[in-house]
Design an enzyme around this catalytic site. Structure first.
Site, PDB file in Angstrom:
ATOM      1  N   VAL A  77      12.486 -45.292  -9.824  1.00 41.73           N
ATOM      2  CA  VAL A  77      12.977 -45.922  -8.649  1.00 41.73           C
ATOM      3  C   VAL A  77      14.283 -46.402  -8.392  1.00 41.73           C
ATOM      4  O   VAL A  77      14.804 -47.075  -9.484  1.00 41.73           O
ATOM      5  CB  VAL A  77      11.948 -47.219  -8.473  1.00 41.73           C
ATOM      6  CG1 VAL A  77      12.216 -48.027  -7.324  1.00 41.73           C
ATOM      7  CG2 VAL A  77      10.596 -47.036  -8.567  1.00 41.73           C
ATOM      8  N   LYS A  78      14.930 -45.470  -7.676  1.00 41.57           N
ATOM      9  CA  LYS A  78      16.268 -45.791  -7.473  1.00 41.57           C
ATOM     10  C   LYS A  78      16.814 -45.648  -6.101  1.00 41.57           C
ATOM     11  O   LYS A  78      17.628 -46.511  -5.462  1.00 41.57           O
ATOM     12  CB  LYS A  78      17.376 -44.953  -8.285  1.00 41.57           C
ATOM     13  CG  LYS A  78      16.876 -43.270  -8.134  1.00 41.57           C
ATOM     14  CD  LYS A  78      17.281 -42.793  -9.282  1.00 41.57           C
ATOM     15  CE  LYS A  78      16.981 -41.331  -9.287  1.00 41.57           C
ATOM     16  NZ  LYS A  78      17.517 -40.433 -10.706  1.00 41.57           N
ATOM     17  N   THR A  79      16.220 -44.405  -5.293  1.00 40.95           N
ATOM     18  CA  THR A  79      16.496 -44.309  -3.882  1.00 40.95           C
ATOM     19  C   THR A  79      15.780 -44.626  -2.975  1.00 40.95           C
ATOM     20  O   THR A  79      15.749 -44.495  -1.639  1.00 40.95           O
ATOM     21  CB  THR A  79      16.885 -42.797  -3.600  1.00 40.95           C
ATOM     22  OG1 THR A  79      15.775 -42.086  -3.901  1.00 40.95           O
ATOM     23  CG2 THR A  79      17.881 -42.489  -4.658  1.00 40.95           C
ATOM     24  N   ILE A 138       9.853 -37.524  -6.493  1.00 44.15           N
ATOM     25  CA  ILE A 138       9.253 -38.212  -5.211  1.00 44.15           C
ATOM     26  C   ILE A 138      10.444 -38.731  -4.360  1.00 44.15           C
ATOM     27  O   ILE A 138      10.319 -38.516  -3.352  1.00 44.15           O
ATOM     28  CB  ILE A 138       8.700 -39.600  -5.989  1.00 44.15           C
ATOM     29  CG1 ILE A 138       7.498 -39.258  -6.833  1.00 44.15           C
ATOM     30  CG2 ILE A 138       8.090 -40.257  -4.906  1.00 44.15           C
ATOM     31  CD1 ILE A 138       6.457 -38.492  -6.321  1.00 44.15           C
ATOM     32  N   ARG A 227      16.009  -4.188   4.757  1.00 39.60           N
ATOM     33  CA  ARG A 227      16.444  -3.292   5.867  1.00 39.60           C
ATOM     34  C   ARG A 227      15.523  -3.245   6.938  1.00 39.60           C
ATOM     35  O   ARG A 227      15.743  -3.422   8.255  1.00 39.60           O
ATOM     36  CB  ARG A 227      16.873  -2.054   5.378  1.00 39.60           C
ATOM     37  CG  ARG A 227      18.301  -1.786   5.027  1.00 39.60           C
ATOM     38  CD  ARG A 227      18.889  -0.521   4.978  1.00 39.60           C
ATOM     39  NE  ARG A 227      18.189   0.336   4.558  1.00 39.60           N
ATOM     40  CZ  ARG A 227      17.968   1.687   5.071  1.00 39.60           C
ATOM     41  NH1 ARG A 227      18.877   1.951   6.159  1.00 39.60           N
ATOM     42  NH2 ARG A 227      17.379   2.630   4.488  1.00 39.60           N
ATOM     43  N   LYS A 289       2.500   7.486  -5.365  1.00 39.22           N
ATOM     44  CA  LYS A 289       2.850   7.784  -3.902  1.00 39.22           C
ATOM     45  C   LYS A 289       2.195   6.993  -2.732  1.00 39.22           C
ATOM     46  O   LYS A 289       1.016   7.233  -3.089  1.00 39.22           O
ATOM     47  CB  LYS A 289       2.913   9.281  -3.694  1.00 39.22           C
ATOM     48  CG  LYS A 289       3.554   9.677  -2.667  1.00 39.22           C
ATOM     49  CD  LYS A 289       5.185   9.771  -2.697  1.00 39.22           C
ATOM     50  CE  LYS A 289       5.754  10.746  -1.674  1.00 39.22           C
ATOM     51  NZ  LYS A 289       5.762  11.954  -1.760  1.00 39.22           N
ATOM     52  N   HIS A 290       2.797   6.403  -2.167  1.00 37.80           N
ATOM     53  CA  HIS A 290       2.198   5.318  -1.165  1.00 37.80           C
ATOM     54  C   HIS A 290       1.199   4.631  -1.904  1.00 37.80           C
ATOM     55  O   HIS A 290      -0.009   4.698  -1.185  1.00 37.80           O
ATOM     56  CB  HIS A 290       1.515   6.170  -0.239  1.00 37.80           C
ATOM     57  CG  HIS A 290       2.589   7.280   0.741  1.00 37.80           C
ATOM     58  ND1 HIS A 290       3.618   6.562   1.392  1.00 37.80           N
ATOM     59  CD2 HIS A 290       2.696   8.504   1.029  1.00 37.80           C
ATOM     60  CE1 HIS A 290       4.656   7.627   1.863  1.00 37.80           C
ATOM     61  NE2 HIS A 290       3.903   8.707   1.687  1.00 37.80           N
ATOM     62  N   ASN A 432     -12.258   4.537  -0.933  1.00 43.19           N
ATOM     63  CA  ASN A 432     -13.270   5.027  -2.092  1.00 43.19           C
ATOM     64  C   ASN A 432     -12.525   5.718  -3.115  1.00 43.19           C
ATOM     65  O   ASN A 432     -11.815   6.682  -2.712  1.00 43.19           O
ATOM     66  CB  ASN A 432     -14.308   5.742  -1.710  1.00 43.19           C
ATOM     67  CG  ASN A 432     -15.568   4.954  -0.812  1.00 43.19           C
ATOM     68  OD1 ASN A 432     -15.750   3.845  -1.296  1.00 43.19           O
ATOM     69  ND2 ASN A 432     -15.963   5.395   0.329  1.00 43.19           N
ATOM     70  N   ARG A 452     -17.204   8.436  -0.094  1.00 45.25           N
ATOM     71  CA  ARG A 452     -17.235   8.854  -1.419  1.00 45.25           C
ATOM     72  C   ARG A 452     -17.336  10.195  -1.603  1.00 45.25           C
ATOM     73  O   ARG A 452     -16.599  10.916  -2.703  1.00 45.25           O
ATOM     74  CB  ARG A 452     -18.175   7.874  -2.451  1.00 45.25           C
ATOM     75  CG  ARG A 452     -17.891   7.853  -3.737  1.00 45.25           C
ATOM     76  CD  ARG A 452     -18.757   6.828  -4.391  1.00 45.25           C
ATOM     77  NE  ARG A 452     -18.246   5.480  -3.851  1.00 45.25           N
ATOM     78  CZ  ARG A 452     -17.169   4.923  -4.250  1.00 45.25           C
ATOM     79  NH1 ARG A 452     -16.155   5.378  -5.102  1.00 45.25           N
ATOM     80  NH2 ARG A 452     -16.779   3.726  -3.779  1.00 45.25           N
ATOM     81  N   PHE A 487     -20.299   2.400  -7.048  1.00 46.67           N
ATOM     82  CA  PHE A 487     -21.552   3.242  -7.199  1.00 46.67           C
ATOM     83  C   PHE A 487     -21.701   4.221  -6.313  1.00 46.67           C
ATOM     84  O   PHE A 487     -21.014   4.339  -5.061  1.00 46.67           O
ATOM     85  CB  PHE A 487     -22.878   2.422  -7.201  1.00 46.67           C
ATOM     86  CG  PHE A 487     -23.270   1.936  -5.734  1.00 46.67           C
ATOM     87  CD1 PHE A 487     -23.668   2.538  -4.724  1.00 46.67           C
ATOM     88  CD2 PHE A 487     -23.161   0.319  -5.788  1.00 46.67           C
ATOM     89  CE1 PHE A 487     -23.501   1.831  -3.699  1.00 46.67           C
ATOM     90  CE2 PHE A 487     -23.566  -0.435  -4.699  1.00 46.67           C
ATOM     91  CZ  PHE A 487     -23.759   0.435  -3.599  1.00 46.67           C
ATOM     92  N   ARG A 534     -17.425  -3.173 -10.592  1.00 43.06           N
ATOM     93  CA  ARG A 534     -16.817  -2.419  -9.520  1.00 43.06           C
ATOM     94  C   ARG A 534     -15.424  -2.916  -9.361  1.00 43.06           C
ATOM     95  O   ARG A 534     -14.700  -3.857  -9.535  1.00 43.06           O
ATOM     96  CB  ARG A 534     -17.511  -2.767  -8.283  1.00 43.06           C
ATOM     97  CG  ARG A 534     -17.055  -1.755  -6.942  1.00 43.06           C
ATOM     98  CD  ARG A 534     -17.844  -2.676  -5.720  1.00 43.06           C
ATOM     99  NE  ARG A 534     -17.495  -3.610  -5.213  1.00 43.06           N
ATOM    100  CZ  ARG A 534     -17.744  -4.548  -4.115  1.00 43.06           C
ATOM    101  NH1 ARG A 534     -18.881  -4.092  -3.782  1.00 43.06           N
ATOM    102  NH2 ARG A 534     -17.200  -5.361  -3.770  1.00 43.06           N
ATOM    103  N   HIS A 538      -8.487  -2.442  -1.563  1.00 42.19           N
ATOM    104  CA  HIS A 538      -8.079  -2.080  -0.287  1.00 42.19           C
ATOM    105  C   HIS A 538      -6.717  -2.131   0.140  1.00 42.19           C
ATOM    106  O   HIS A 538      -6.151  -2.989  -0.648  1.00 42.19           O
ATOM    107  CB  HIS A 538      -9.092  -2.490   0.565  1.00 42.19           C
ATOM    108  CG  HIS A 538     -10.632  -2.311   0.506  1.00 42.19           C
ATOM    109  ND1 HIS A 538     -11.241  -3.151  -0.276  1.00 42.19           N
ATOM    110  CD2 HIS A 538     -11.385  -0.957   1.016  1.00 42.19           C
ATOM    111  CE1 HIS A 538     -12.624  -2.679  -0.293  1.00 42.19           C
ATOM    112  NE2 HIS A 538     -12.314  -1.440   0.378  1.00 42.19           N
TER     113      HIS A 538
END
Length: 538
Positions: A77-79, A138, A227, A289-290, A432, A452, A487, A534, A538
């Site tokens: 506690v100061k300010t 605080i 960019r 890649k991608h 998939n 798939r 699956f 699984r 995505h």
């Protein structure tokens, strides 16, 4: 409860006569304070900041001179006092506010320089809970919010990076700040307190085991304005969260031009994939890649692994990202630079390897100092219209799973090793996902298809293309194994893999037609292993 707006006009220019400085990070403090003093600004400060200013030979008042109350409770506690908050919140042009300030002898504070207790650094350093809580600031956030709210009259600075901008403005305007600067700094101030509170709330939710708290905040610090985004018409920035996980955000860029949005996204995908392979067990290389792997391999050394990874799809590897799980050596560097590559990321690099990369001035080389732990907990956040999707990191590792052989024929030891390898890779292929592997290397990858069976066919066709490029009589899918990230809903996907030459398959299982798929495997003398886990991506 609504609060009536105060419509008192605010001035454009405000003279800075009194500044309150209270900082945890002392960098740049001396130069700032000396610059303020030269402009005739009265300095008021607290605790350690006051001592630092006095040590620099500056005249400074203790905040207790304003409050008439000493710091108590070890500085907790100061300010937190009307003399401080009234000095920050008082609207100078409002007669009632001005009268209250005169009546209670509250001096206006025109400049507030505050940076907060190092909560994030304390957390990252692995401190105990008591120490972490003690570093929850605080008074600092309270003052920042007060000053930023009253930016019509008060200038608030929360980052040493802004000291130069502040001093330049004051020196150019005879000790005054303009409203545009105060608004800019106020926006940064609210951003800082929001990020700080987000860090505290995230830690606390984790500490009490609340994986999905009722209210959640996510914050980061702008590391670089990019960019553009995925496309030139999109704006983009790279924000760091402070997570210590080795990767793009923590890496040291040794050389090369600035990373783009797509570079960062793809490099992260590459390094997360290669982190699946224990460097003490084997060398591993992933070419991305991608955001999808076009080749992954493990081997006795990086050169052998790179050559095998490249062989999977040498066409797609052009302009790709190369990630390694071991220290980059000369032999691997010499091979990698023979193909146009955007980024190389590795835990470290030998000096002669760095020298080889240096000959390609645009090739980025990132060194991380370590590998990401595939088992470590973490969180992913994705924006959707009107909301956020939040989930835990996919920390499933095939070596930890209870694999179940469900066919008449069990896989051989060689097939089982390749099945585990393929499933590690499939975890990092967009769904998939179908991955053919042979001898610790991918030989065909099908990614991101709606069906798939189409993924299986695409992977086989790419293997045929790679075989032609390498001058092979037949594709390497002959005698390979195949992994599926989820699956097989029908037997057709499996039969496509059989047609490509696969002899064993690993998949999660769980389809209502599992019996049909298993029967098709038995009819074709295929070994099948179920993982029970699984890996949709995505």
């Amino acid at each position: 409860m609504s609060v009536k707006a105060n419509v008192t006009p605010v001035p454009d220019r405000v003279r800075v006569r009194r500044a309150l400085l209270s900082v945890s990070d002392k960098s740049g403090l001396d130069d700032l304070a000396k610059g303020l003093a030269a402009l005739g600004v009265e300095l008021v400060s607290t605790g350690g900041t006051r001592k630092a200013l006095e040590a620099a030979g500056l005249a400074v008042r203790d905040v207790s001179d304003l409050t008439g109350f000493p710091e108590i409770m070890d500085g907790r506690v100061k300010t937190l006092h009307p003399a401080v908050h009234g000095g920050l919140l008082g609207i100078r042009a409002d007669p009632a506010h001005a009268d209250a300030m005169r009546t209670h002898d509250i001096a206006g504070i025109d400049l507030l320089v505050v940076n907060l207790y190092p909560f994030e650094a304390t957390l990252a350093g692995g401190a105990d809970a008591a120490t972490i809580v003690e570093n929850v600031d605080i008074g600092g956030p309270a003052m920042i919010r007060a000053g930023a709210k009253n930016h019509g009259y008060v200038t608030v600075v929360v980052d040493p990076a802004d000291y130069g901008e502040l001093l330049a403005a004051l020196q150019a305007n005879e000790g005054e700040t303009d409203l545009a600067l105060r608004r800019r700094l106020a926006a940064r101030a609210f951003g800082r307190t929001a990020a700080y509170d987000a860090a505290v709330s995230q830690w606390f939710a984790g500490a009490v085991g609340d994986a999905m708290p009722r209210r959640a905040s996510f914050a980061g610090t702008l590391a670089e304005e990019l960019r553009y985004g995925e496309n030139p018409h999109q704006s983009a920035g790279f924000y760091k969260t402070g997570e210590a996980r080795p990767g793009v955000a923590t890496a040291r860029q040794v050389q090369g031009k600035a990373l783009s949005y797509n570079n960062i996204n793809d490099t992260d995908a590459a390094f997360e994939l290669v982190g699946e392979f224990d460097p003490d067990r084997t060398a591993a290389v992933a070419i991305i890649k991608h955001a999808n792997p076009c080749g992954v391999a493990e081997g006795p050394d990086l050169l052998a692994a790179y050559r095998q990874a490249l062989a999977c799809d040498p066409v797609s590897a052009f302009g790709g990202i190369v990630a390694l799980n071991r220290r980059l050596d000369r032999a691997a560097a010499e091979a990698i630079v023979q193909v146009f590559t955007e980024v190389i990321i590795a835990p470290d690099a030998d000096p002669d390897a760095v020298a080889i990369i240096a000959a390609k001035k645009n090739l980025r080389l990132l060194l991380t100092g370590g590998l990401p732990d595939p088992r470590a907990a973490g969180r992913f956040v994705k924006s959707v219209a009107g909301g956020l999707l939040v989930q835990s990191r996919d920390a499933g590792v095939v070596d930890d799973l209870d694999l179940k052989v469900v066919t008449k024929r069990a896989p051989s030891d060689t097939e089982l090793a390749d099945l585990k390898f393929a499933f590690r890779v499939a975890k990092h292929v967009k769904s998939n996902a179908i991955v053919y592997a042979r001898d610790g290397a991918t030989v065909g990858i099908g990614a991101g298809q709606m069906s798939r069976v189409d993924s299986a066919r695409i992977a086989a066709r790419k293997a045929e293309d790679a075989a032609k490029a390498l001058g092979l009589a037949e594709p390497l899918t002959r005698g390979s194994v195949v992994a599926s990230d989820a699956f097989f809903p029908f037997a057709d996907g499996l039969l496509s893999a059989v047609a490509a030459g696969a002899t064993a398959v690993i998949q999660p299982g769980g389809s209502i037609r599992d019996d049909e798929v298993i029967a098709a495997a038995d009819d074709n003398d295929i070994a099948m292993v179920l993982t029970g886990m699984r890996h949709f991506r995505h």
